[in-house]
Design a protein around this motif. Structure first.
Motif, PDB file in Angstrom:
ATOM      1  N   TYR A   2      48.465  52.624  58.099  1.00 39.78           N
ATOM      2  CA  TYR A   2      49.271  51.640  57.383  1.00 39.78           C
ATOM      3  C   TYR A   2      48.794  50.223  57.685  1.00 39.78           C
ATOM      4  N   MET A   3      48.543  49.951  58.954  1.00 37.07           N
ATOM      5  CA  MET A   3      48.119  48.604  59.339  1.00 37.07           C
ATOM      6  C   MET A   3      46.763  48.266  58.742  1.00 37.07           C
ATOM      7  N   ALA A   4      45.872  49.238  58.667  1.00 35.84           N
ATOM      8  CA  ALA A   4      44.560  48.991  58.063  1.00 35.84           C
ATOM      9  C   ALA A   4      44.708  48.568  56.607  1.00 35.84           C
ATOM     10  N   VAL A   5      45.620  49.215  55.883  1.00 40.27           N
ATOM     11  CA  VAL A   5      45.851  48.843  54.484  1.00 40.27           C
ATOM     12  C   VAL A   5      46.436  47.439  54.396  1.00 40.27           C
ATOM     13  N   ALA A   6      47.448  47.164  55.222  1.00 39.05           N
ATOM     14  CA  ALA A   6      48.089  45.851  55.177  1.00 39.05           C
ATOM     15  C   ALA A   6      47.109  44.740  55.538  1.00 39.05           C
ATOM     16  N   TYR A   7      46.307  44.954  56.572  1.00 35.95           N
ATOM     17  CA  TYR A   7      45.327  43.933  56.968  1.00 35.95           C
ATOM     18  C   TYR A   7      44.326  43.676  55.850  1.00 35.95           C
ATOM     19  N   ALA A   8      43.879  44.736  55.204  1.00 28.58           N
ATOM     20  CA  ALA A   8      42.913  44.566  54.113  1.00 28.58           C
ATOM     21  C   ALA A   8      43.504  43.723  52.995  1.00 28.58           C
ATOM     22  N   LEU A   9      44.779  43.940  52.683  1.00 29.08           N
ATOM     23  CA  LEU A   9      45.436  43.157  51.644  1.00 29.08           C
ATOM     24  C   LEU A   9      45.583  41.700  52.062  1.00 29.08           C
ATOM     25  N   TRP A  10      46.072  41.469  53.261  1.00 29.63           N
ATOM     26  CA  TRP A  10      46.311  40.090  53.716  1.00 29.63           C
ATOM     27  C   TRP A  10      45.021  39.306  53.948  1.00 29.63           C
ATOM     28  N   GLU A  11      44.034  39.967  54.535  1.00 32.82           N
ATOM     29  CA  GLU A  11      42.858  39.234  55.001  1.00 32.82           C
ATOM     30  C   GLU A  11      41.648  39.346  54.074  1.00 32.82           C
ATOM     31  N   GLY A  12      41.553  40.420  53.302  1.00 31.87           N
ATOM     32  CA  GLY A  12      40.305  40.672  52.594  1.00 31.87           C
ATOM     33  C   GLY A  12      40.322  40.529  51.094  1.00 31.87           C
ATOM     34  N   SER A  13      41.505  40.441  50.488  1.00 38.55           N
ATOM     35  CA  SER A  13      41.559  40.463  49.030  1.00 38.55           C
ATOM     36  C   SER A  13      41.272  39.097  48.404  1.00 38.55           C
ATOM     37  N   TRP A  14      41.741  38.040  49.032  1.00 38.25           N
ATOM     38  CA  TRP A  14      41.541  36.676  48.526  1.00 38.25           C
ATOM     39  C   TRP A  14      40.733  35.867  49.537  1.00 38.25           C
ATOM     40  N   ASP A  15      39.698  35.187  49.079  1.00 36.49           N
ATOM     41  CA  ASP A  15      38.980  34.255  49.944  1.00 36.49           C
ATOM     42  C   ASP A  15      39.842  33.019  50.188  1.00 36.49           C
ATOM     43  N   ASP A  16      39.521  32.309  51.254  1.00 34.39           N
ATOM     44  CA  ASP A  16      40.279  31.097  51.570  1.00 34.39           C
ATOM     45  C   ASP A  16      40.212  30.068  50.455  1.00 34.39           C
ATOM     46  N   ASP A  17      39.081  30.018  49.739  1.00 33.13           N
ATOM     47  CA  ASP A  17      38.908  29.018  48.688  1.00 33.13           C
ATOM     48  C   ASP A  17      39.137  29.593  47.290  1.00 33.13           C
ATOM     49  N   ALA A  18      39.817  30.753  47.204  1.00 39.20           N
ATOM     50  CA  ALA A  18      40.006  31.388  45.901  1.00 39.20           C
ATOM     51  C   ALA A  18      40.927  30.577  44.993  1.00 39.20           C
ATOM     52  N   VAL A  19      41.929  29.947  45.577  1.00 43.16           N
ATOM     53  CA  VAL A  19      42.896  29.194  44.783  1.00 43.16           C
ATOM     54  C   VAL A  19      42.387  27.767  44.603  1.00 43.16           C
ATOM     55  N   ARG A  20      42.085  27.399  43.345  1.00 44.01           N
ATOM     56  CA  ARG A  20      41.525  26.075  43.054  1.00 44.01           C
ATOM     57  C   ARG A  20      42.566  25.100  42.517  1.00 44.01           C
ATOM     58  N   ARG A  21      43.535  25.589  41.759  1.00 43.01           N
ATOM     59  CA  ARG A  21      44.558  24.729  41.140  1.00 43.01           C
ATOM     60  C   ARG A  21      43.904  23.552  40.398  1.00 43.01           C
ATOM     61  N   ASP A  22      42.883  23.864  39.649  1.00 42.31           N
ATOM     62  CA  ASP A  22      42.105  22.843  38.924  1.00 42.31           C
ATOM     63  C   ASP A  22      42.723  22.645  37.539  1.00 42.31           C
ATOM     64  N   ARG A  23      43.536  21.632  37.402  1.00 42.37           N
ATOM     65  CA  ARG A  23      44.226  21.382  36.130  1.00 42.37           C
ATOM     66  C   ARG A  23      43.233  21.018  35.022  1.00 42.37           C
ATOM     67  N   ALA A  24      42.253  20.210  35.378  1.00 43.48           N
ATOM     68  CA  ALA A  24      41.306  19.750  34.352  1.00 43.48           C
ATOM     69  C   ALA A  24      40.501  20.914  33.781  1.00 43.48           C
ATOM     70  N   ALA A  25      40.059  21.815  34.665  1.00 40.88           N
ATOM     71  CA  ALA A  25      39.248  22.947  34.214  1.00 40.88           C
ATOM     72  C   ALA A  25      40.098  24.115  33.719  1.00 40.88           C
ATOM     73  N   GLY A  26      41.395  24.051  33.987  1.00 39.01           N
ATOM     74  CA  GLY A  26      42.262  25.143  33.575  1.00 39.01           C
ATOM     75  C   GLY A  26      42.067  26.404  34.388  1.00 39.01           C
ATOM     76  N   VAL A  27      41.699  26.232  35.654  1.00 40.84           N
ATOM     77  CA  VAL A  27      41.456  27.394  36.531  1.00 40.84           C
ATOM     78  C   VAL A  27      42.405  27.313  37.724  1.00 40.84           C
ATOM     79  N   TYR A  28      43.289  28.270  37.829  1.00 43.20           N
ATOM     80  CA  TYR A  28      44.158  28.307  39.004  1.00 43.20           C
ATOM     81  C   TYR A  28      43.467  29.028  40.160  1.00 43.20           C
ATOM     82  N   ALA A  29      42.929  30.211  39.893  1.00 43.57           N
ATOM     83  CA  ALA A  29      42.227  30.981  40.921  1.00 43.57           C
ATOM     84  C   ALA A  29      40.886  31.437  40.384  1.00 43.57           C
ATOM     85  N   ASP A  30      39.880  31.383  41.236  1.00 44.53           N
ATOM     86  CA  ASP A  30      38.530  31.771  40.866  1.00 44.53           C
ATOM     87  C   ASP A  30      38.395  33.289  40.986  1.00 44.53           C
TER      88      ASP A  30
END
Length: 454
Positions: A161-189
């Protein structure tokens, strides 16, 4: 520094059965927001690390083969969801942490991971998870099973169970995945977000974690098992460990074994903050404190205490004479509670009556009673004798017990230089360990993506 957590539960009475009848007790208001927001403000004023919220799924129905005693005495029933009170407490505090018990045996990891990510966002990174696997057959039956898994099998499930949870929390999204770029219209890369893929004996998961990265990613991991399997699990995963026992003779070997097990897992002994259960009854003088404790004891329900102990141990104490010696029994309930009153301290023999009287105030931990100086002397001696980092403090009367601690004990410990004068800024993990993310030696760190590593 001596650290404090408040030990609470979204129910009536929690660890002091019968004390809900006390005229000054507020635990009957557990189902109101004011109960929890008042408590949160009080604990933050006292500089507590956090509130440690217990939980149980199922009823204590071992005593007499029925839940009647538990229902009659409000022995951890009725009980509400502990996660749902956290946002209210977080809204009225800035620093207080929240260690919340969730039983993974009956939760889907994909959805539980999202709930903790949500709470990590809403609390600005002040959430922790007390990982438990359960100990009541009544819970298993309520979930459609004949009985709970065997004790050690539950920990095997927890590892996956912990292996699954860790993979979701730590591995699914990169630290810089969320851009919130209004001009480009991109919230997440999309190139910085990926599905995790896991297939094992208990879980099969393929999907992107639903929540964007939160301040801590992985919540601070709490654990309370001291059986050999539980100790190994804590050594690998826990950052904070809760131990319970009536005396230093019981607690000290467990603390030493936990720290040694952490070293064997490639971690440092001080990677674990260990809190021991205790209850403090304090007043201006020793005499006034003793009078208060005597008053509290007059409200104790022995039936409620033995219903608790029966649930913890899987042994029906209603079948035993009150003056009978408690003997060790091995079963699939919790192991520590039975060890506490049988073989953990060979110098002490417990009768059923003594167990009921002891458990009646604050559960299986010690009760320290006296003036501020007397209580603080006892706390310092207990820390010195056991090597713990602090205490998980149960209450006798809500919220009077914690108000007395804030008024009398905290200032005395601060005067002695044994209690923090102020909180450290930042998320809970930074307050406790000086870092926001799990340590690189922690198994959760192995699931970080290369681009998302920190």
């Amino acid at each position: 520094m001596i650290r404090f957590n408040a030990f609470e539960m979204n129910c009536v009475g929690h660890q002091s059965p019968g004390l809900w009848r006390h005229p000054r007790d507020r635990s009957g208001d557990y189902n109101t927001l004011a109960y929890w927001t008042d408590l949160a403000r009080l604990l933050e004023r006292g500089g507590f690390d956090g509130v440690f919220l217990a939980d149980v799924v199922g009823l204590y129905d071992v005593f007499g083969g029925s839940p009647a005693a538990a229902l009659r005495q409000a022995t951890q029933v009725p009980v509400n969801d502990p996660l749902l009170v956290v946002p209210a407490m977080a809204a009225v505090t800035e620093h207080l942490g929240f260690g919340v018990t969730v039983n993974l045996s009956y939760e889907v990891p994909y959805l539980l991971a999202r709930r903790f990510t949500t709470l990590d966002h809403l609390t600005s990174g002040r959430i922790g998870w007390n990982v438990v696997t359960g100990y009541l057959d009544s819970a298993a039956r309520a979930m459609g099973l004949d009985r709970q898994r065997a004790h050690d099998d539950r920990y095997d499930l927890a590892e996956e169970y912990m292996a699954v949870a860790y993979a979701l929390w730590e591995g699914s999204w990169d630290d810089d995945a969320v851009r919130r770029d209004r001009a480009a219209g991109v919230y997440a890369d999309p190139a910085r977000v990926r599905a995790i893929r896991h297939e094992g004996p208990h879980f099969r998961v393929e999907g992107v974690h639903l929540g964007e990265p939160s301040p801590q990613r992985t919540p601070v991991i709490y654990q309370a098992g001291t059986s050999p399997k539980g100790r190994g699990f804590a050594a690998r995963h826990a950052e904070c460990v809760f131990v319970s026992g009536p005396s230093p003779q019981v607690i000290a070997p467990r603390v030493a074994a936990l720290r040694q097990a952490a070293v064997e897992e490639g971690r440092r002994p001080d990677d674990l903050l260990i809190y021991a259960l205790a209850t403090l009854v304090v007043a201006e003088t020793d005499a006034k404190a003793q009078a208060k404790l005597d008053e509290y004891r007059s409200y104790v329900s022995h039936e409620g205490a033995l219903a608790l102990m029966s649930g913890w141990t899987g042994v029906d104490f209603s079948t035993l004479d009150l003056d009978a010696e408690v003997r060790h029994v091995e079963n699939d309930a919790g192991r520590s509670a039975m060890d506490n009153v049988t073989r953990a301290d060979p110098s002490r023999v417990w009768t059923v009556r003594e167990v009921a009287e002891h458990v009646g105030i604050g559960g299986i931990g010690p009760v320290f009673c006296g003036s501020p100086a007397t209580v603080c002397d006892a706390l310092e001696a207990f820390v010195a004798a056991t090597g713990i980092d602090g205490f998980n403090l149960a209450y006798a009367v809500a919220h009077e017990t914690f108000a007395d601690i804030v008024e009398f004990v905290v200032p005395e410990l601060q005067r002695r230089g044994r209690y923090p004068m102020a909180y450290r800024d930042g998320p809970l993990r930074r307050k406790l360990f000086g870092r926001d993310r799990v340590d690189p030696a922690h198994p959760a760190a192995r699931h970080r993506s290369v681009t998302g590593a920190a």
